[in-house]
Design a protein around this motif. Structure first.
Motif, mmCIF file in Angstrom:
data_model
loop_
_atom_site.group_PDB
_atom_site.id
_atom_site.type_symbol
_atom_site.label_atom_id
_atom_site.label_comp_id
_atom_site.label_asym_id
_atom_site.label_seq_id
_atom_site.Cartn_x
_atom_site.Cartn_y
_atom_site.Cartn_z
ATOM 1 N N THR A 1 49.765 58.826 6.136
ATOM 2 C CA THR A 1 49.364 60.053 7.634
ATOM 3 C C THR A 1 49.952 60.468 8.195
ATOM 4 N N VAL A 2 50.093 61.520 8.168
ATOM 5 C CA VAL A 2 50.467 62.160 9.417
ATOM 6 C C VAL A 2 50.028 63.212 9.988
ATOM 7 N N GLN A 3 50.836 63.909 11.536
ATOM 8 C CA GLN A 3 49.859 64.701 12.484
ATOM 9 C C GLN A 3 49.927 66.111 12.252
ATOM 10 N N ASP B 1 52.143 67.065 20.597
ATOM 11 C CA ASP B 1 51.511 68.635 20.407
ATOM 12 C C ASP B 1 50.227 67.951 20.761
ATOM 13 N N PRO B 2 49.540 69.123 22.010
ATOM 14 C CA PRO B 2 48.488 68.595 22.746
ATOM 15 C C PRO B 2 47.054 69.262 21.260
ATOM 16 N N ASP B 3 47.228 69.632 20.516
ATOM 17 C CA ASP B 3 46.480 70.335 19.557
ATOM 18 C C ASP B 3 46.729 69.332 17.954
ATOM 19 N N ALA B 4 47.221 68.178 18.383
ATOM 20 C CA ALA B 4 47.951 67.251 17.448
ATOM 21 C C ALA B 4 46.481 66.632 16.991
ATOM 22 N N MET B 5 46.420 65.607 15.824
ATOM 23 C CA MET B 5 45.286 65.059 14.975
ATOM 24 C C MET B 5 46.078 64.111 13.514
#
Length: 836
Positions: A784-786, A799-803
């Motif tokens: 599982t990775v961001q 990162d604000p766009d990280a998921m």
């Protein structure tokens, strides 16, 4: 006086000479016929013709196949009243004569002489009748009669009376394809022999002489007369009392056809089982009393039938009422006899009862049913019946009942969920459902169409339809083997390819909704079923590679197009082949072969075949020791097209289903392992994306089932000719197709999510009710990775766009290196820009 004595002496001498001549003639005849007389001993092992039975896994009857109805019974199980009725009707002295009734033969001989050669009936004992029915032809020849006598005498010498009588009561034809008393009792009265009354026993015994004419159905008046004669004989022989006789004489004829009750409606599967039984057992399959045990359970088959029929009816109603099936100008005051005549050619189908409208007004209509009852339809019962125009439009809502149905209309009705009668119609659209156990490929339920009697074409295994977007998971699985990940970015934008076969020379595929999202991650592309992403993905990894890769899921290369249209699901597949392909995702990456016969037993209940299918067997010791890498299935694994003919190497193959190896004579044996065709990590990634299809994509309606273990994919083709939904959890795979046999459009908006998913949803809801969640656990090697949701590249948690996303560990390392190189390149470019 002397003359009288002399004449008497001459008469005695002539009589003695006559007797000697008769004895000599009989002796010569026996000497001539003896070498040709059959061996009576074979009757000890005779096998009566008994139909083939097809049953569910839980022992419920699906179908019987065979020309005869027969239920063999042992003489010890025949009640005294039945035995005595037969003896009274056919041979009261059976237990005392030597097998031949010489007085009867003498009477028959006198009849021949006095009638000028007429070979009338009479003179045959039960033993002689057995001899004739087992060994001889029915033609009336003196040589045949003499042979019959010799065989009868042999039988009496080698068999007991009870053995002869048992053969008789099981062999004789008793009308309406029934052979033997067991079958006759079941057919005429729906009873076993011990449940018959004295009058019913006498009635059955009365049919032995002329079964096609004197039986309780064809000629009731004559049959009752014959029955009463038999009862009189039983009284004369003191087999019954006067009180029993009087009671039996007064009993009415209550016989009517009792067909063997079919407990589970699975005619398409039954026909498949019949074909494989004949392939396995030869021509004896239909007459030797075999019982075929299928893998289908009654509960799952019932759930499949209900889901398919109800949702096809819902589709049909959405598109309007096509009108009555027929119309008859009923005369004024038509009675039930006339109404029954009109309805005689109409049978119930899928729970829909045929009826004829006898009266219609603005507020209600009266309908006479084939079940001889009249019902009333009000406005609510016909409110849905807008006039059908075409598959994309229908007329306005009806304002009155008589605007929908009129006197003389032949219509269909059924009860709704509230138990009220309402107007319906047999759908013109068709559907098929196949459900498999992903562990071994056993068929759990199969429906090949709305109604077998109206169409015997088995769409579950014989059809070759385009799967549309439901084929995309196989493409995505191939892409993950070529380095793509669920986070890979592909542009969802218009694209054009040269195509000389088209008038304008170009092919410009599009998305179903006509919209474009631009650069998009593969996970989102599958969730939204983006066609243009699939086309670009296929173009990137190569058509040839994907065609070869698809064979890992059981598809054959000749069923898969050799161009980019493959990305849109233009392969030719059946619902069973799609269920088989998705079973690979459901079981962790193993290709199982569908099968539907688990065991075949002979008439004595002994197994002659026990299936030993290949299994996924993830936790088996043998599997843990198996180091074979994932790859295409071995050539011996059947993966032929749906209508491929059986060959010597693929005997008994129906569609993708094959009769597994026989294990009943091998004793204990290790499990037969199915080949691993894809890596378990690849499987996990594709399955996780298909779970998102249900959680928030085109299959989101299935969230009503409130389960967290469902995965699947919708499918639709050009002009809505085909609608699909194929989905699974770890225990059940189900494939549903909806469409018209003539490839007519289903109508605007009839995507897989609207036409096919509701059937799948109802079926899975029924079979998974109260069962625990069953999902594939995350295997080793998955991380599982961001990632950055815009670029799809690994990023930091800040990162604000990280998921979060999952991918193979080696892909994580590779993408991080690419992200680092990209960052360095961006910094270099920015430094160069700052210089200027």
């Amino acid at each position: 006086m002397a003359i009288l004595k002399r004449l008497l002496r001459y008469a005695l001498i002539l009589a003695l000479v006559g007797v000697l001549l008769v004895v000599a003639a009989v002796g010569v005849a026996y000497w001539l016929l003896a070498p040709r007389l059959p061996a009576v001993a074979v009757l000890r092992d005779v096998h009566m013709q008994v139909p083939l039975r097809i049953e569910t896994a839980d022992g419920k009857l699906i179908a019987t196949f065979g020309e005869t109805r027969r239920v063999p019974v042992r003489i010890a199980d025949v009640p005294a009243k039945m035995k005595n009725a037969v003896l009274s009707a056919e041979d009261a002295d059976f237990y005392s004569h030597p097998g031949v009734d010489w007085h009867g033969i003498a009477r028959a001989g006198i009849h021949v002489i006095t009638s000028g050669g007429d070979k009338g009936p009479g003179g045959s004992t039960i033993t002689q009748q057995v001899a004739r029915n087992f060994f001889l032809s029915p033609e009336k020849l003196y040589s045949r009669k003499l042979t019959e006598i010799f065989i009868a005498l042999r039988m009496e010498n080698e068999l007991t009376k009870d053995e002869i009588l048992e053969l008789y009561i099981n062999k004789m034809f008793l009308g309406h394809r029934t052979y033997g008393l067991g079958a006759a009792a079941s057919f005429y009265y729906g009873k076993t022999l011990d449940q018959l009354t004295v009058a019913q026993s006498a009635m059955l015994a009365s049919t032995f002489q002329l079964p096609s004419v004197v039986n309780p159905l064809n000629n009731p008046k004559r049959a009752i007369g014959r029955r009463n004669w038999v009862l009189g004989q039983m009284l004369s022989n003191r087999f019954i009392t006067k009180a029993e006789y009087d009671q039996a004489i007064a009993e009415p004829n209550d016989a009517y056809p009792h067909e063997q009750p079919i407990e589970v409606d699975a005619p398409y599967l039954a026909e498949m089982a019949r074909l494989q039984a004949i392939e396995k057992l030869g021509n004896d399959a239909l007459v030797e009393g075999y019982t075929v045990k299928t893998t289908v359970t009654s509960a799952r088959q019932d759930a499949a039938n209900t889901a398919l029929r109800e949702k096809l009816s819902s589709y049909d109603r959405r598109h309007g009422y096509r009108g009555p099936e027929g119309h008859d100008e009923l005369p004024a005051g038509a009675g039930t006899e006339e109404l029954d005549r009109v309805l005689a050619g109409y049978m119930a189908a899928g729970g829909m009862q045929p009826g004829i409208v006898t009266e219609s007004t603005a507020k209600q209509a009266t309908v006479y049913l084939s079940s001889k009852e009249s019902i009333t339809l009000d406005m609510d019962a016909v409110a849905w019946a807008r006039r059908y125009v075409n598959e994309t439009s229908a007329g306005s809502v009806p304002k009155s009942v008589d605007a929908v149905v009129k006197r003389g209309d032949l219509v269909r009705v059924q009860r709704n969920e509230q138990g009220q009668w309402e107007l319906t119609q047999i759908p013109s659209v068709q559907a098929a459902l196949v459900s498999l156990d992903p562990e071994d490929g056993s068929v759990q339920a199969l429906v090949g169409g709305f109604n077998f009697q109206r169409s015997k074409f088995n769409r579950a295994v014989m059809s070759a339809r385009q799967p549309g977007s439901s084929f995309k998971p196989f493409l995505y699985s191939a892409a993950f083997e070529r380095g793509f990940t669920p986070a890979s970015i592909v542009n969802d934008a218009p694209v054009v390819f040269p195509d000389p076969s088209r008038p304008d020379g170009i092919w410009a595929p599009s998305n179903d909704d006509g919209k474009f999202d631009g650069p998009i991650r593969l996970r989102e592309a599958l969730v939204k079923s983006k066609n243009l992403v699939s086309v670009r993905l296929l173009d990137a990894i190569g058509v040839r590679y994907v065609r070869d890769y698809a064979t890992r899921f059981g598809f054959t290369p000749d069923a898969i197009p050799q161009n980019l249209s493959l990305a849109l699901g233009t392969a030719s597949v059946s619902p069973m082949s799609m269920a088989r392909g998705y079973a690979v995702f459901a079981n962790g990456g193993f290709l199982v072969t569908p099968y539907f016969i688990s065991q075949i037993n002979d008439r004595n209940g002994q197994a002659v075949y026990v299936a030993n299918p290949a299994r996924a067997c993830v936790d088996c010791q043998e599997r843990l020791l198996d180091t074979t890498p994932p790859g295409p299935p071995p050539p011996s694994t059947p993966s032929g097209p749906a209508n491929a003919p059986a060959t010597s190497s693929t005997a008994a193959v129906i569609g993708d289903a094959k009769l597994p190896d026989d294990a009943h004579t091998t004793g204990p044996h290790p499990p037969h392992l199915a080949p691993r065709v894809i890596d378990v990590r690849n499987d996990y990634l594709v399955t996780s994306m298909m779970m998102d299809v249900i959680r928030r994509g085109t299959g989101s309606a299935a969230m009503e089932l409130k389960r967290d273990d469902l995965a699947g994919k919708t499918g639709s083709t050009n002009d809505h000719r085909d609608a699909w939904f194929v989905g699974f959890n770890g225990k059940v795979v189900a494939s549903v197709w909806v469409g018209f046999d003539d490839f007519t459009s289903l109508g605007k908006g009839e995507f897989g999510a609207k036409a096919a998913l509701p059937i799948w949803q109802d079926y899975m809801g029924a079979v998974l009710k109260d069962t625990p969640s069953a999902t594939l656990p995350m295997p080793p090697g998955i991380s599982t990775v961001q990632i950055n949701r815009s670029s799809g590249m690994p990023t930091s948690a800040g990162d604000p766009d990280a998921m979060s996303e999952i991918m193979k560990v080696e892909d994580v390392d590779r993408l991080r290196q690419q992200a680092q190189q990209q960052q360095q390149q961006d910094e270099t470019d920015q430094h160069s820009y700052d210089i200027f």
